[in-house]
Enzyme design. Structure first.
Site, short mmCIF file in Angstrom:
data_model
loop_
_atom_site.label_atom_id
_atom_site.label_comp_id
_atom_site.label_asym_id
_atom_site.label_seq_id
_atom_site.Cartn_x
_atom_site.Cartn_y
_atom_site.Cartn_z
CG ASN A 32 -1.68 1.33 1.35
OD1 ASN A 32 -2.65 1.54 0.65
ND2 ASN A 32 -1.24 2.21 2.23
CD GLU A 33 -1.66 5.46 0.32
OE1 GLU A 33 -1.13 5.83 1.39
OE2 GLU A 33 -2.79 5.86 -0.04
CB ILE A 34 5.67 1.26 -0.63
CG1 ILE A 34 5.07 0.78 0.69
CG2 ILE A 34 7.18 1.39 -0.50
CD1 ILE A 34 5.62 -0.56 1.16
CB SER A 70 -2.63 -0.37 -4.31
OG SER A 70 -3.85 0.34 -4.41
CG HIS A 126 -4.61 4.96 -3.21
ND1 HIS A 126 -3.89 4.48 -2.13
CD2 HIS A 126 -5.05 3.86 -3.87
CE1 HIS A 126 -3.89 3.16 -2.15
NE2 HIS A 126 -4.57 2.76 -3.21
#
Length: 855
Positions: free
Chosen positions: A456-458, A510, A527
């Site tokens: 997630n979001e890395i 993501s 996102h």
């Protein structure tokens, strides 16, 4: 290519029948306890203490140290008030758990005995009869230890010593030449949210959080069964059961495969297994298969498949799995505007409607199967077909995925990495590799799993959040950190997926591109946090719609019932420390106020603020969802942040920790229906789009009327709606000037209904003005109660518009079938609920609140 294998036919059938009879004969003359592999749960009579203390206390297994301390009344409720701050000492201590158990002679005589830990949180040294058996360092792994030589017949002593994860993480961080984003948590393979998030507290737990057992076996062990669909047509499904075994020596093994759906079919196989072999493939067919469909498209048909293996001496073992017959593909194809991103289920493009899932409690063993069931039923009943299991939590319990299978809810499954950079040394990568293997093997039979996602979001964080400047990285440091990222998410994880589950798609991170870049709306998943973080207005969602919206959100306060569970009576105000401690976003209330002041009048008291915050949240999220669905097929998915909470808190959830539906969840249920109406109101044009998720062409009528707040109909119109399942359809368009001349926009609304053969497929109420600009009057609510088969029905009416009418029972926990709805003047609305109260008690406790009542 499929190899022909029909064990039921001709000579192979005769041989199989003979072998089957032989096995039955052998089994009849073999003592049952010697024939079966045995699994013994070690779940009772545990106790624990802080290392160095003399006092032992009773413990629950599965459990956590925090809940065990609470059980023994050594700490107050961790969720109440600001108790969180007083309990941070717990994760600085070493904790010890122990139990004693006996083993009977017949079991002890087995050739093999293995301790199996399905969840140790996190740094644990395991001693059996004073012998070190295991040093565990990963919460997400299953640990299996040979314990045969250490077992006694009586008074076996099992001791587990847990070292504090936060202390261990900080020690590992000091070894690094630079600081990684994410602080000490990135060095510990542990649920990252437990270190605190902007919706959750910091409770760094330890303990035996999943089951402990000992497996006893003799000549072979059945490790795993993986069922895959090789070919699927309406007439037949060709399946392979890939059976993983461990054998002591070359042996003949007889297999029975039993398939259950509405009927029972059995298949028989005989194989000779060598010690260096681990995999046996058993091919079988299902005639006239029933496909597995997601919620809204058809039945989520699940097949129960059991594989029983028996050797010539009658030893047998069985594995049961559930699976669904379906195909799923992630389609990414270049087009005129970028690249598509959508899922095909059984060859049909599906618009994904759902939310993001976080762990349902900070103390994971408290999440019962019943709590899973209720939350997932709430998701299904809100017409969701996908949940994203977020990467800062945990790989959920088997029961979560079993329920998703049965309810038709697809799962976007993150691996457990979020919002940070991680080490890349050999030891860390090997540990993660085992974690990935364990969880892919555990989950891959589930038809609900749609996709594996690395994190997630890395990727976004590294490229867009300014970490390089924040941590003053040199060029060499940056190169090393990014190389470690590539080793983990481009090599270690995808290699495991290719090896263990090659039919599913792997998505590295993501989102694929951060929301500040225009490319994020042209390809991949998005996102979008311009609303909330960027303080952009709700109307921006119409302009900022990507191909698949996997995160976006807005906060709303929890129910008053939830607030009362964590506050003292004198602390229920926005300035109290207890309320502020349950708002973890650094500018949470300021952001809510920014939007609330733009759209609503200032609420008159705290209860009203709670209520209006939920209306605001629902308004923003419905604007987003309608924008996403009306952009079909450019956009093919919308998953808002977030479905649920891990403790009582002001957050982005639509269902709070107590299980109460916020206004958002009621609104989502309507907006996620098969058909949705979207109004786009510009300075010049009033347009109406209708989006269908039906798999067939739909012909209906759109009815439009303008009604004032007293119930007078000002004008009517209609339009034919020819709806394709492939895209959103423009159904109605009018000049604003032509509409507004006949109405006062401050005292009227537009009522829209999509109707087919007298059935209302979708409905919407549209206001030209913001809520604070509407000239509302105090409604006089009339109601009557009736009962039928244990259900209570309230029939409601009002003399004037009762906007966002909220029903509640004072001091109760009733769930109303509808809530926060606009009660039309001179109409009757019937709402149902369950309660043990009498009619008189209900009338005494029933509360109505409309938007007017907050002024």
């Amino acid at each position: 290519m499929r190899l022909p294998e029909t064990p039921q036919n001709n000579s192979s059938f005769i041989r199989g029948l003979f072998l089957s009879c032989l096995r039955i004969f052998i089994l009849l003359f073999t003592v049952s306890v010697q024939a079966q592999n045995i699994s013994v749960e070690l779940s009772s009579e545990w106790r624990f203490k802080k290392a160095g203390d003399a006092e032992w206390m009773n413990a629950n297994v599965p459990g956590t140290v925090h809940t065990d301390l609470l059980l023994n009344k050594k700490i107050p409720d961790p969720f109440f008030g600001d108790n969180e701050k007083k309990l941070q000492w717990i994760d600085t201590c070493v904790w010890e758990y122990e139990t004693w158990f006996n083993v009977n002679d017949s079991v002890l005589q087995r050739n093999h005995a293995e301790l199996v830990f399905e969840g140790l949180d996190t740094y644990a040294k395991v001693f059996l009869n004073d012998r070190l058996m295991l040093s565990a360092d990963n919460m997400f792994r299953t640990w299996i230890v040979d314990c045969k030589k250490s077992l006694l017949k009586e008074r076996n002593h099992l001791l587990i010593r847990f070292e504090p994860a936060s202390v261990k993480g900080k020690a590992e961080a000091k070894k690094m030449p630079f600081k990684l984003p994410g602080d000490e948590k990135v060095y510990t393979r542990k649920a990252q949210y437990q270190y605190g998030w902007d919706w959750g507290p910091r409770f760094v737990t330890c303990g035996i959080w999943r089951s402990v057992k000992i497996n006893f076996w003799n000549s072979f062990r059945l490790n795993d069964v993986h069922v895959t669909t090789e070919q699927l047509t309406d007439s037949v499904a060709h399946l392979i059961a890939e059976v993983n075994l461990t054998v002591e020596k070359a042996t003949s093994v007889f297999f029975k495969v039993l398939v259950e759906n509405q009927s029972r079919d059995s298949f028989y196989f005989d194989r000779t297994i060598l010690p260096d072999e681990k995999i046996v493939n058993l091919l079988f067919d299902i005639k006239k298969p029933k496909r597995w469909w997601s919620n809204g498209l058809g039945d989520a048909s699940v097949y129960r498949i059991s594989v029983r293996a028996t050797d010539p001496f009658g030893q047998s073992q069985e594995r049961n799995v559930s699976t669904g017959l379906r195909t799923i593909q992630l389609i990414q194809e270049s087009d005129a505007r970028g690249k598509s991103f959508y899922f095909k289920l059984n060859g049909i493009p599906v618009f994904m409607k759902g939310a993001n899932w976080i762990p349902a409690d900070n103390f994971l063993p408290r999440v019962t199967k019943e709590k899973y069931r209720q939350l997932l039923l709430d998701a299904k009943n809100a017409n969701m077909n996908m949940l994203r299991v977020w990467g800062g939590g945990v790989y959920e319990d088997d029961s979560f995925y079993d329920l998703c299978d049965s309810l038709g809810i697809l799962v976007w499954q993150d691996f457990m990495f979020a919002c940070a950079m991680y080490p890349g040394d050999t030891s860390f990568l090997e540990n993660v590799g085992e974690e990935i293997s364990d969880n892919i093997i555990r989950l891959r039979n589930h038809p609900c799993i749609a996709l594996w996602c690395g994190n997630n979001e890395i990727d976004e964080g590294w490229k867009n959040w300014g970490w390089q400047k924040q941590f003053s990285y040199s060029e060499k440091d940056s190169a090393t950190i990014w190389k470690n990222y590539l080793k983990l998410f481009h090599e270690t994880i995808p290699q495991k997926i290719i090896q263990l589950d090659p039919t599913r798609t792997y998505w590295e991170s993501s989102p694929s591109i951060g929301w500040g870049h225009k490319e994020s709306l042209l390809q991949g998943d998005s996102h979008y946090w311009g609303v909330w973080w960027g303080l952009e207005p709700f109307e921006t969602y119409l302009k900022k719609t990507g191909r698949f919206m996997s995160e976006y959100g807005f906060q709303g306060m929890p129910s008053m019932r939830s607030i009362e569970s964590f506050t003292s009576s004198g602390e229920r105000n926005l300035k109290s420390a207890e309320i502020k401690n349950h708002q973890r976003h650094p500018t949470g209330f300021e952001t809510i106020d920014h939007y609330m002041n733009d759209r609503y009048k200032q609420p008159k008291d705290f209860d009203s603020y709670v209520y209006v915050s939920q209306l605001l949240q629902a308004e923003g999220m419905i604007a987003a969802i309608e924008a996403h669905r009306s952009a079909k097929p450019y956009c093919m998915g919308t998953l808002y942040w977030q479905l649920n909470d891990c403790w009582p808190v002001t957050s982005w959830s639509s269902i709070d920790y107590s299980g109460s539906w916020k206004a958002l969840h009621y609104a989502v249920r309507e907006t996620y229906k098969k058909y949705v109406i979207t109004v786009i109101d510009t300075a010049q044009l009033f347009t109406v789009r209708v989006t269908s998720d039906d798999t067939a062409f739909t012909k209906a009528t759109l009815r439009i009327s303008s009604i004032d707040f007293s119930g007078n109909i000002l004008w009517r119109d209609s339009a034919f709606a020819y709806l394709s399942q492939e895209q959103s359809t423009l159904v109605y368009k009018s000049n604003i000037a032509d509409l507004s001349y006949a109405i006062n926009p401050f005292r009227a609304f537009i009522k829209l209904q999509l109707v087919r053969n007298g059935e209302i497929l979708a409905a919407k109420i549209y206001y030209f003005k913001k809520p604070k600009e509407l000239l509302l009057e105090k409604p006089a609510i009339s109601y009557s109660l009736t009962r039928q088969e244990g259900e209570i029905f309230i029939s409601l009416s009002s003399n004037t518009l009762a906007k966002n009418l909220f029903l509640d029972l004072k001091g109760g926990d009733a769930h109303f079938s509808e809530n926060y709805f606009d009660l039309m003047p001179l109409d009757t609305r019937t709402v149902s609920f369950h309660s043990a109260l009498t009619d008189e008690e209900i009338k005494e406790k029933l509360i109505f609140r409309s938007l007017f009542d907050t002024y």
